[in-house]
Every structure is written in C-alpha cells, then in structure tokens.
Design a protein around this motif. Sequence first.
Motif, PDB file in Angstrom:
ATOM      1  N   LYS A   1       9.527 -17.908   6.324  1.00 48.43           N
ATOM      2  CA  LYS A   1      10.269 -16.763   5.795  1.00 48.43           C
ATOM      3  C   LYS A   1      10.672 -15.748   6.849  1.00 48.43           C
ATOM      4  O   LYS A   1      11.702 -15.086   6.735  1.00 48.43           O
ATOM      5  CB  LYS A   1       9.439 -16.082   4.696  1.00 48.43           C
ATOM      6  N   GLY A   2       9.819 -15.541   7.845  1.00 45.57           N
ATOM      7  CA  GLY A   2      10.160 -14.625   8.918  1.00 45.57           C
ATOM      8  C   GLY A   2       9.775 -13.175   8.699  1.00 45.57           C
ATOM      9  O   GLY A   2      10.185 -12.310   9.483  1.00 45.57           O
ATOM     10  N   PHE A   3       8.985 -12.882   7.679  1.00 47.48           N
ATOM     11  CA  PHE A   3       8.548 -11.494   7.484  1.00 47.48           C
ATOM     12  C   PHE A   3       7.274 -11.462   6.653  1.00 47.48           C
ATOM     13  O   PHE A   3       6.934 -12.419   5.948  1.00 47.48           O
ATOM     14  CB  PHE A   3       9.633 -10.665   6.789  1.00 47.48           C
ATOM     15  N   LEU A   4       6.563 -10.355   6.753  1.00 46.73           N
ATOM     16  CA  LEU A   4       5.407 -10.101   5.890  1.00 46.73           C
ATOM     17  C   LEU A   4       5.261  -8.605   5.705  1.00 46.73           C
ATOM     18  O   LEU A   4       5.712  -7.810   6.530  1.00 46.73           O
ATOM     19  CB  LEU A   4       4.131 -10.741   6.441  1.00 46.73           C
ATOM     20  N   VAL A   5       4.638  -8.216   4.603  1.00 49.56           N
ATOM     21  CA  VAL A   5       4.487  -6.809   4.232  1.00 49.56           C
ATOM     22  C   VAL A   5       3.012  -6.435   4.261  1.00 49.56           C
ATOM     23  O   VAL A   5       2.175  -7.126   3.664  1.00 49.56           O
ATOM     24  CB  VAL A   5       5.075  -6.541   2.825  1.00 49.56           C
TER      25      VAL A   5
ATOM     26  N   VAL B   1       7.617  -4.548  14.279  1.00 52.70           N
ATOM     27  CA  VAL B   1       6.754  -4.008  13.229  1.00 52.70           C
ATOM     28  C   VAL B   1       7.344  -2.663  12.808  1.00 52.70           C
ATOM     29  O   VAL B   1       7.363  -1.706  13.585  1.00 52.70           O
ATOM     30  CB  VAL B   1       5.309  -3.834  13.717  1.00 52.70           C
ATOM     31  N   LEU B   2       7.837  -2.603  11.586  1.00 56.89           N
ATOM     32  CA  LEU B   2       8.468  -1.397  11.062  1.00 56.89           C
ATOM     33  C   LEU B   2       7.431  -0.599  10.287  1.00 56.89           C
ATOM     34  O   LEU B   2       7.044  -0.972   9.172  1.00 56.89           O
ATOM     35  CB  LEU B   2       9.654  -1.763  10.158  1.00 56.89           C
ATOM     36  N   HIS B   3       6.970   0.483  10.881  1.00 52.67           N
ATOM     37  CA  HIS B   3       5.954   1.336  10.252  1.00 52.67           C
ATOM     38  C   HIS B   3       6.659   2.425   9.442  1.00 52.67           C
ATOM     39  O   HIS B   3       7.350   3.286  10.013  1.00 52.67           O
ATOM     40  CB  HIS B   3       5.076   2.000  11.310  1.00 52.67           C
TER      41      HIS B   3
ATOM     42  N   VAL C   1       6.239  -3.390   7.707  1.00 50.58           N
ATOM     43  CA  VAL C   1       6.874  -4.686   7.492  1.00 50.58           C
ATOM     44  C   VAL C   1       6.985  -5.344   8.859  1.00 50.58           C
ATOM     45  O   VAL C   1       7.551  -4.763   9.793  1.00 50.58           O
ATOM     46  CB  VAL C   1       8.263  -4.547   6.851  1.00 50.58           C
ATOM     47  N   VAL C   2       6.419  -6.535   8.988  1.00 49.28           N
ATOM     48  CA  VAL C   2       6.474  -7.288  10.237  1.00 49.28           C
ATOM     49  C   VAL C   2       7.604  -8.304  10.132  1.00 49.28           C
ATOM     50  O   VAL C   2       7.600  -9.139   9.224  1.00 49.28           O
ATOM     51  CB  VAL C   2       5.143  -8.009  10.523  1.00 49.28           C
ATOM     52  N   LEU C   3       8.569  -8.209  11.035  1.00 52.04           N
ATOM     53  CA  LEU C   3       9.701  -9.125  11.044  1.00 52.04           C
ATOM     54  C   LEU C   3       9.671 -10.003  12.281  1.00 52.04           C
ATOM     55  O   LEU C   3       9.398  -9.508  13.393  1.00 52.04           O
ATOM     56  CB  LEU C   3      11.031  -8.346  11.083  1.00 52.04           C
ATOM     57  N   HIS C   4       9.975 -11.301  12.121  1.00 50.97           N
ATOM     58  CA  HIS C   4      10.367 -12.072  13.295  1.00 50.97           C
ATOM     59  C   HIS C   4      11.642 -11.395  13.789  1.00 50.97           C
ATOM     60  O   HIS C   4      12.553 -11.128  13.003  1.00 50.97           O
ATOM     61  CB  HIS C   4      10.633 -13.533  12.917  1.00 50.97           C
ATOM     62  N   SER C   5      11.704 -11.092  15.065  1.00 50.38           N
ATOM     63  CA  SER C   5      12.804 -10.260  15.556  1.00 50.38           C
ATOM     64  C   SER C   5      14.172 -10.894  15.365  1.00 50.38           C
ATOM     65  O   SER C   5      15.194 -10.182  15.372  1.00 50.38           O
ATOM     66  CB  SER C   5      12.586  -9.926  17.032  1.00 50.38           C
ATOM     67  N   ALA C   6      14.242 -12.210  15.183  1.00 51.06           N
ATOM     68  CA  ALA C   6      15.522 -12.879  14.968  1.00 51.06           C
ATOM     69  C   ALA C   6      15.923 -12.902  13.497  1.00 51.06           C
ATOM     70  O   ALA C   6      16.975 -13.459  13.154  1.00 51.06           O
ATOM     71  CB  ALA C   6      15.470 -14.306  15.513  1.00 51.06           C
TER      72      ALA C   6
END
Length: 269
Positions: A17-21, A134-136, A187-192
């Motif tokens: 998926k490329g992300f987690l919360v 990582v979007l805080h 929210v942690v995103l794979h940067s791509a």
Amino acid sequence: MIASSHVAAQIKEFDEKGFLVLQSLLPDDFVGRLTREVDHWVDSGLRQRSIDACLHPERCPVPEMVELEMGAHGELAAYPPLLELLEDKNLLGPAFVFHHLHSDRRPSGAPGKPWHHDYEQRPQRHRRLPMVHVLHYLQGLRPGMGDLAVLPGSHHKVADKDARSHLGTDVLPGEVLITELPPGSAVVLHSALLHTRRAGSVSAAEGAARYMIDASYCRTGEPWPPVKPYWRQILAAGRERRLGQERWGKLFEERHFSAYQPADARREA
C-alpha cells in the motif's frame, strides 16, 4: 516499539500500500512543545528565510537557525518509538539515515497541493532503496483543515514527482482519504507514493490551523540527493546535539549523500 496489532498489520501491508497511520504517536506535552516551536519558526520569519535560502542561495544567506537546533524538533527527528518502527524490515530496516525535516503551520482555508510524490532521485529510475516521509500532524486533522489523500500502490511505478500534477487535487480512483486524526498522530508514506493535500475550508473553526512537521529518512546503500543547500549544517546540528546517539549513532552521517543540485532545490521548495 509501538505496540499495536493494527500497526503491525499496516506494517506488513506497507510494501503493497505504501502508507500507514500512527494515531496519537506523540504524547500531549511533546505536542505542546513542538506546537510552540512551530509558532516561533513561522512567526519569527525563520521558515520564510529557510525557503528563501533554498530558492535563491546565490543571494539569500543560510538562516541563523535550522529546525534541528530547536529543542523539541531535534528530539522529534530522533524520536525512539518512531525510529524503532522504521527499523522493521518492511519499512527501512536497520540501516537508514535522516534526510530532512520541514515544519509549517497553515491557516484554515489554505490552498491545496496537487498530486505528487517526494522520492529523491535524479533522474527517477528505480525504487530499489526505500525512503519514507513521516507527516506529523501535531493538532491532528479535522474536516476543513486540509484533507490528505493517498493513492495506494502508486509508489511501485517509477515516475517524475509531478507526473500527475496536471490533475490538481482531483479525486482519483482507488484513493484513500484521511480527514480525521487525533492530535500527535502521524502518517508514514513511502516517499514515492502519490499524495495530495486538499484545500482547507474557509468555514473551518477559528483556530483550526494545520500544524505539520514532515520528517524524512532513507535506507543507506547509494548516495541520496539533499534538498537544501545547507544540508551539511542540518546534519551537523544533529550530531552536535548527539540526537539518537545512544542507539542510532550514524543517523546524521554525511557520507550517504551526493552533491547538492540547486535547480532541483528550487522545485522542492
């Protein structure tokens, strides 16, 4: 380690998926300290001066302070529960370094940002090494503050950062919309991973500013391009403060980066 069966399930699905919360990752007192520092960063003009130094390095001096020199911001960059999570083999694994950090406060009704990704590679050619952003969200997210939309799985396709910017912030098939998060969540995103920030609502409640600190990390293995002309100063601040030294002693090493490219920095800022 962040103990949660839900988080563990998200980590297993991260490659797909490329992300987690991560809900309520940061404790309230830490959120309060970070919020006050963001206010100072914005209101003092430091944020704008840091942007100017990236956009016009030939005539704008390096700001007198970088984010990691602020007490809580530095602690956030090396926050043990987060770094322990990133060590998971499904995320970055044990060999990774700090890349950069941005800090901002956006008012209600602020414009959105078109679909894009933030994977640092010039030119874009492969996805062998993972990088995460990582979007805080210090005060969390509420409807009207500026929703985050992500496109699961899009990180597997090699594309330029702005390949879908022509779509603006349009709704895309298969997107996941994140509208509500409690304070201190990330929210942690794979940067791509393709993502967009939707415009905030002018009718949002007074005081519903959108506080976000974006911290990025990357797996070592080949040189990564820096995004700021004064990137060495940023890494030096982390080393001087001995951030993460008790366990992540190589978090702020310079040897994992390539030369700075001014033209790309203009696009980043």
